[in-house]
Enzyme design. Structure first.
Site, short mmCIF file in Angstrom:
data_model
loop_
_atom_site.label_atom_id
_atom_site.label_comp_id
_atom_site.label_asym_id
_atom_site.label_seq_id
_atom_site.Cartn_x
_atom_site.Cartn_y
_atom_site.Cartn_z
CB ILE A 69 11.39 28.34 -6.30
CG1 ILE A 69 11.10 27.21 -6.10
CG2 ILE A 69 11.13 29.20 -5.58
CD1 ILE A 69 10.82 26.26 -5.13
CB ALA A 70 11.66 28.97 -11.76
CD GLU A 103 12.86 39.68 -0.73
OE1 GLU A 103 13.02 39.75 -1.22
OE2 GLU A 103 13.03 40.34 -0.15
CG ASN A 108 3.63 33.68 -7.34
OD1 ASN A 108 2.44 32.83 -7.53
ND2 ASN A 108 4.40 32.90 -8.06
CE1 TYR A 115 8.11 29.07 -1.80
CE2 TYR A 115 6.96 31.53 -2.52
CZ TYR A 115 7.26 30.51 -2.68
OH TYR A 115 8.54 30.75 -3.70
#
Length: 149
Positions: A69-70, A103, A108, A115
Site C-alpha cells: 500500500i502506498a 507487516e 513507520n 492501521y
C-alpha cells in the site's frame, strides 16, 4: 476521489509510486502478475485521472495479506490511505475474507497509526524482517467481527 479496481493500464503509475515509496519495490510486471489472480483485491485511488495511491491484497481462502500500500508523496496526509483501507475492508467482507494481515517497519509510525485507526491490532514483532535497511517488522491483523460496533 474514487477508489476502483486496479487495471493493467494503471501498472506504470502504480510501479512509479511503489519505486518512490520503498527500498525494494515491486516491478511493473509484479503488479501485472498479481492482477492476473482474480481472487486478489487490488485497488487504486484516482482523482482527476491521476493515480494517487494503491493497495494490493493477496487472498487465500478466508484470509487476505495486505502486501503493498502506498500513496503518492504529493497526496500524503489527505486521507487517501484510509480510503484505500476502508475500501479493502469492504471488498474483503464481500469476498468472504475474515481476516487481513500485514507487516510494517517498526519505525513507520505513520502507517502503524493509520492501521490502528482502521481497526488493525498488533500481533507481535518479527525480528529482522526487512532489508535495506535491516529492520524489525510489526505484524498486524484486522478481523471484521472484532470491529463491529
Amino acid at each position: 476521489m474514487i477508489i476502483r479496481p486496479m487495471e493493467p493500464e494503471d501498472a506504470d503509475s502504480v510501479a512509479q509510486i511503489e519505486k518512490d515509496s520503498f527500498t525494494q519495490p515491486w516491478s511493473r510486471q509484479g503488479f501485472l502478475d498479481a492482477m492476473r489472480l482474480p481472487e486478489n483485491i487490488m485497488l487504486v485511488a484516482q482523482e482527476d485521472g491521476e493515480i494517487l495511491g494503491y493497495q494490493c491484497t493477496y487472498v487465500s481462502f478466508d484470509e487476505g495479506e495486505l502486501t503493498n500500500i502506498a500513496v503518492k508523496k504529493s497526496a500524503r496526509g489527505k486521507g487517501v490511505g484510509a480510503h484505500l483501507i476502508r475500501s479493502l475492508q469492504e471488498k474483503a467482507k464481500e469476498s468472504g475474507v475474515e481476516r487481513i494481515v500485514l507487516e510494517a517497519r517498526v519505525t513507520n509510525e505513520a502507517a502503524i497509526s493509520l492501521y490502528q485507526k482502521m481497526g488493525f491490532v498488533s500481533l507481535g514483532i518479527r525480528k529482522n524482517l526487512y532489508e535495506h535497511p535491516v529492520e524489525d517488522g510489526v505484524i498486524m491483523s484486522y478481523t471484521a467481527e472484532e470491529n463491529l460496533c
